[in-house]
Design a protein around this motif. Sequence first.
Motif, PDB file in Angstrom:
ATOM      1  N   ASP A 272     -83.823  22.622  84.566  1.00 34.68           N
ATOM      2  CA  ASP A 272     -84.204  22.556  85.974  1.00 34.68           C
ATOM      3  C   ASP A 272     -83.289  21.605  86.737  1.00 34.68           C
ATOM      4  OD1 ASP A 272     -86.362  24.175  85.245  1.00 34.68           O
ATOM      5  OD2 ASP A 272     -87.681  23.202  86.702  1.00 34.68           O
ATOM      6  N   ALA A 273     -83.006  20.462  86.127  1.00 33.03           N
ATOM      7  CA  ALA A 273     -82.135  19.488  86.784  1.00 33.03           C
ATOM      8  C   ALA A 273     -80.753  20.076  87.039  1.00 33.03           C
ATOM      9  CB  ALA A 273     -82.026  18.223  85.932  1.00 33.03           C
ATOM     10  N   ALA A 274     -80.235  20.857  86.077  1.00 31.31           N
ATOM     11  CA  ALA A 274     -78.927  21.483  86.247  1.00 31.31           C
ATOM     12  C   ALA A 274     -78.967  22.522  87.367  1.00 31.31           C
ATOM     13  CB  ALA A 274     -78.485  22.138  84.939  1.00 31.31           C
ATOM     14  N   PHE A 275     -80.080  23.253  87.466  1.00 27.52           N
ATOM     15  CA  PHE A 275     -80.196  24.253  88.536  1.00 27.52           C
ATOM     16  C   PHE A 275     -80.212  23.578  89.905  1.00 27.52           C
ATOM     17  CE2 PHE A 275     -82.410  26.982  91.506  1.00 27.52           C
ATOM     18  CZ  PHE A 275     -81.854  28.228  91.253  1.00 27.52           C
ATOM     19  N   VAL A 276     -80.960  22.485  90.035  1.00 24.36           N
ATOM     20  CA  VAL A 276     -81.012  21.764  91.306  1.00 24.36           C
ATOM     21  C   VAL A 276     -79.624  21.243  91.672  1.00 24.36           C
ATOM     22  CG1 VAL A 276     -81.980  19.770  92.530  1.00 24.36           C
ATOM     23  CG2 VAL A 276     -83.434  21.130  91.013  1.00 24.36           C
ATOM     24  N   GLU A 277     -78.941  20.651  90.702  1.00 26.00           N
ATOM     25  CA  GLU A 277     -77.620  20.081  90.958  1.00 26.00           C
ATOM     26  C   GLU A 277     -76.618  21.157  91.379  1.00 26.00           C
ATOM     27  OE1 GLU A 277     -74.137  17.465  88.662  1.00 26.00           O
ATOM     28  OE2 GLU A 277     -75.999  17.991  87.623  1.00 26.00           O
ATOM     29  N   GLU A 278     -76.596  22.279  90.666  1.00 25.41           N
ATOM     30  CA  GLU A 278     -75.642  23.345  90.992  1.00 25.41           C
ATOM     31  C   GLU A 278     -75.988  24.003  92.331  1.00 25.41           C
ATOM     32  OE1 GLU A 278     -72.739  24.175  89.310  1.00 25.41           O
ATOM     33  OE2 GLU A 278     -73.293  22.247  88.405  1.00 25.41           O
ATOM     34  N   SER A 279     -77.282  24.125  92.633  1.00 19.79           N
ATOM     35  CA  SER A 279     -77.689  24.698  93.919  1.00 19.79           C
ATOM     36  C   SER A 279     -77.243  23.808  95.066  1.00 19.79           C
ATOM     37  CB  SER A 279     -79.206  24.882  93.955  1.00 19.79           C
ATOM     38  OG  SER A 279     -79.637  25.801  92.974  1.00 19.79           O
ATOM     39  N   GLN A 280     -77.342  22.492  94.867  1.00 19.05           N
ATOM     40  CA  GLN A 280     -76.906  21.570  95.911  1.00 19.05           C
ATOM     41  C   GLN A 280     -75.390  21.637  96.087  1.00 19.05           C
ATOM     42  OE1 GLN A 280     -79.229  19.203  97.776  1.00 19.05           O
ATOM     43  NE2 GLN A 280     -77.437  19.744  98.997  1.00 19.05           N
ATOM     44  N   LYS A 281     -74.660  21.757  94.989  1.00 20.46           N
ATOM     45  CA  LYS A 281     -73.200  21.892  95.074  1.00 20.46           C
ATOM     46  C   LYS A 281     -72.829  23.174  95.805  1.00 20.46           C
ATOM     47  CE  LYS A 281     -72.002  19.361  90.835  1.00 20.46           C
ATOM     48  NZ  LYS A 281     -71.432  19.505  89.472  1.00 20.46           N
ATOM     49  N   TRP A 282     -73.540  24.257  95.501  1.00 27.88           N
ATOM     50  CA  TRP A 282     -73.275  25.552  96.148  1.00 27.88           C
ATOM     51  C   TRP A 282     -73.499  25.445  97.650  1.00 27.88           C
ATOM     52  CZ3 TRP A 282     -76.767  28.956  98.655  1.00 27.88           C
ATOM     53  CH2 TRP A 282     -76.284  30.233  98.912  1.00 27.88           C
ATOM     54  N   PHE A 283     -74.607  24.834  98.040  1.00 29.96           N
ATOM     55  CA  PHE A 283     -74.912  24.685  99.462  1.00 29.96           C
ATOM     56  C   PHE A 283     -73.856  23.821 100.141  1.00 29.96           C
ATOM     57  CE2 PHE A 283     -76.771  22.814 103.196  1.00 29.96           C
ATOM     58  CZ  PHE A 283     -77.569  23.812 103.732  1.00 29.96           C
ATOM     59  N   ASN A 284     -73.524  22.689  99.538  1.00 34.92           N
ATOM     60  CA  ASN A 284     -72.541  21.784 100.138  1.00 34.92           C
ATOM     61  C   ASN A 284     -71.185  22.462 100.294  1.00 34.92           C
ATOM     62  OD1 ASN A 284     -74.487  19.783 100.202  1.00 34.92           O
ATOM     63  ND2 ASN A 284     -73.742  18.738  98.376  1.00 34.92           N
ATOM     64  N   ALA A 285     -70.805  23.262  99.292  1.00 30.12           N
ATOM     65  CA  ALA A 285     -69.516  23.944  99.358  1.00 30.12           C
ATOM     66  C   ALA A 285     -69.479  24.935 100.519  1.00 30.12           C
ATOM     67  CB  ALA A 285     -69.238  24.661  98.041  1.00 30.12           C
ATOM     68  N   LEU A 286     -70.553  25.684 100.710  1.00 32.34           N
ATOM     69  CA  LEU A 286     -70.619  26.610 101.839  1.00 32.34           C
ATOM     70  C   LEU A 286     -70.572  25.849 103.159  1.00 32.34           C
ATOM     71  CD1 LEU A 286     -73.353  29.167 100.697  1.00 32.34           C
ATOM     72  CD2 LEU A 286     -70.886  29.525 100.813  1.00 32.34           C
ATOM     73  N   TRP A 287     -71.325  24.767 103.235  1.00 32.73           N
ATOM     74  CA  TRP A 287     -71.404  23.987 104.473  1.00 32.73           C
ATOM     75  C   TRP A 287     -70.025  23.442 104.879  1.00 32.73           C
ATOM     76  CZ3 TRP A 287     -75.649  23.404 107.568  1.00 32.73           C
ATOM     77  CH2 TRP A 287     -75.569  22.448 108.589  1.00 32.73           C
ATOM     78  N   GLU A 288     -69.250  23.047 103.891  1.00 34.38           N
ATOM     79  CA  GLU A 288     -67.988  22.362 104.173  1.00 34.38           C
ATOM     80  C   GLU A 288     -66.776  23.297 104.232  1.00 34.38           C
ATOM     81  OE1 GLU A 288     -67.934  19.630 100.977  1.00 34.38           O
ATOM     82  OE2 GLU A 288     -69.669  18.479 101.697  1.00 34.38           O
ATOM     83  N   THR A 289     -66.956  24.589 103.889  1.00 36.35           N
ATOM     84  CA  THR A 289     -65.779  25.462 103.814  1.00 36.35           C
ATOM     85  C   THR A 289     -65.887  26.679 104.734  1.00 36.35           C
ATOM     86  OG1 THR A 289     -66.721  26.584 101.873  1.00 36.35           O
ATOM     87  CG2 THR A 289     -65.214  24.736 101.460  1.00 36.35           C
ATOM     88  N   ILE A 290     -66.520  27.742 104.298  1.00 41.43           N
ATOM     89  CA  ILE A 290     -66.409  29.025 104.991  1.00 41.43           C
ATOM     90  C   ILE A 290     -67.434  29.239 106.104  1.00 41.43           C
ATOM     91  CG2 ILE A 290     -65.367  30.118 102.981  1.00 41.43           C
ATOM     92  CD1 ILE A 290     -68.063  31.417 102.375  1.00 41.43           C
ATOM     93  N   THR A 291     -68.379  28.330 106.285  1.00 43.11           N
ATOM     94  CA  THR A 291     -69.319  28.470 107.386  1.00 43.11           C
ATOM     95  C   THR A 291     -68.722  27.909 108.667  1.00 43.11           C
ATOM     96  OG1 THR A 291     -70.399  26.382 106.780  1.00 43.11           O
ATOM     97  CG2 THR A 291     -71.330  28.405 105.884  1.00 43.11           C
ATOM     98  N   THR A 292     -69.319  28.311 109.817  1.00 45.51           N
ATOM     99  CA  THR A 292     -68.804  27.886 111.119  1.00 45.51           C
ATOM    100  C   THR A 292     -69.942  27.336 111.966  1.00 45.51           C
ATOM    101  OG1 THR A 292     -69.099  30.151 111.934  1.00 45.51           O
ATOM    102  CG2 THR A 292     -66.912  29.552 111.116  1.00 45.51           C
ATOM    103  N   ASP A 293     -69.585  26.660 113.049  1.00 52.26           N
ATOM    104  CA  ASP A 293     -70.591  26.136 113.968  1.00 52.26           C
ATOM    105  C   ASP A 293     -71.450  27.282 114.503  1.00 52.26           C
ATOM    106  OD1 ASP A 293     -69.626  23.601 113.630  1.00 52.26           O
ATOM    107  OD2 ASP A 293     -68.356  23.654 115.413  1.00 52.26           O
ATOM    108  N   LEU A 294     -72.742  27.038 114.588  1.00 51.99           N
ATOM    109  CA  LEU A 294     -73.670  28.061 115.074  1.00 51.99           C
ATOM    110  C   LEU A 294     -74.336  27.559 116.347  1.00 51.99           C
ATOM    111  CD1 LEU A 294     -76.164  30.144 112.958  1.00 51.99           C
ATOM    112  CD2 LEU A 294     -76.854  29.156 115.138  1.00 51.99           C
ATOM    113  N   THR A 295     -74.208  28.344 117.414  1.00 54.66           N
ATOM    114  CA  THR A 295     -74.862  28.028 118.676  1.00 54.66           C
ATOM    115  C   THR A 295     -76.029  28.985 118.874  1.00 54.66           C
ATOM    116  OG1 THR A 295     -72.801  27.283 119.664  1.00 54.66           O
ATOM    117  CG2 THR A 295     -74.583  27.827 121.175  1.00 54.66           C
ATOM    118  N   LEU A 296     -77.213  28.439 119.060  1.00 52.18           N
ATOM    119  CA  LEU A 296     -78.404  29.260 119.287  1.00 52.18           C
ATOM    120  C   LEU A 296     -78.456  29.635 120.764  1.00 52.18           C
ATOM    121  CD1 LEU A 296     -80.887  27.116 117.187  1.00 52.18           C
ATOM    122  CD2 LEU A 296     -79.908  29.315 116.535  1.00 52.18           C
ATOM    123  N   SER A 297     -77.981  30.846 121.080  1.00 52.85           N
ATOM    124  CA  SER A 297     -77.918  31.276 122.483  1.00 52.85           C
ATOM    125  C   SER A 297     -79.261  31.863 122.904  1.00 52.85           C
ATOM    126  CB  SER A 297     -76.818  32.309 122.656  1.00 52.85           C
ATOM    127  OG  SER A 297     -77.008  33.398 121.772  1.00 52.85           O
TER     128      SER A 297
END
Length: 297
Positions: A272-297
Amino acid sequence: MVVTQESVAEKVAVNGSRKPSPQEIADILRERIHAGELRAGERMPTQEKLAEEFGVERGTVRQALRSLQDDGLLTNVSKGSPPRIAEPPAPGHDEPQPTMVGLAPRLTEAFAAEHVRIDAACLTAESLIPALGEPLRLIHAGVIHPRKIDVRILLPSRRINLAFPVPVDGRGDDDPVHQRWLAMRNAQGHVLRHNLQTLRSHGIDVDITFRALPFTPPMKLYLLNGTEALMAYYMVERREEPTESGETLDMYDVLGTESLLFSFETSAGQRDAAFVEESQKWFNALWETITTDLTLS
């Protein structure tokens, strides 16, 4: 195969010089816990007593105890005082529940921390808004008072062709299904932001940020304070949705609030600890790389 207490005893009896392995000792102790000989909240025998009982070195005993801790059966395994038998999980805590049911109590517990950190990747904020109702009520009532709240939300970009929801008969130039989803995404995002920002009146430092995913998430993921990951698969089905104009949208869509939510906690063991850690890494990687600013119009 799990080695029972009796089978280990038989092996040792056949060859008195053979010492049990850490795994065999762990299996014997596991059987004692499951049988109620060692009860929740009680301390284990000291490493010295266990080493004497099994005729092994203390290091072998420590390996066995760490194995039981990884399985979530022991707490506070160290070189100091003996560990305690872990309390069983609360009823339903480890059982998957619909997102609408399972998310709220987990968020309420997470908001009891001094620094609340919530990361979410989802199709809309449909499940988050009602689930936050109870922790927000407790804060407004003065029952809990976190010092800081950081919330990061990943939602699909408005510019992509979503995998779902989509019209059954295919997309057109003016896709009403996409427009409906986009209106929900933006409206729910505004409500979520407003509800959290009202907590600033209590002197709480609140930061909520949205970023846009370049793909449709096949599942929803919630990360709570870096110690728990909640995941649910989006189940696609065909359904009809009436519109204000009287028309009916025939589409492939998901009911996110009804999808089963699975919980993984760092305290529940190594996997479970490994799943939490890898999930957090996955989220952080998306946040810092291929995602873009989102404006709620």
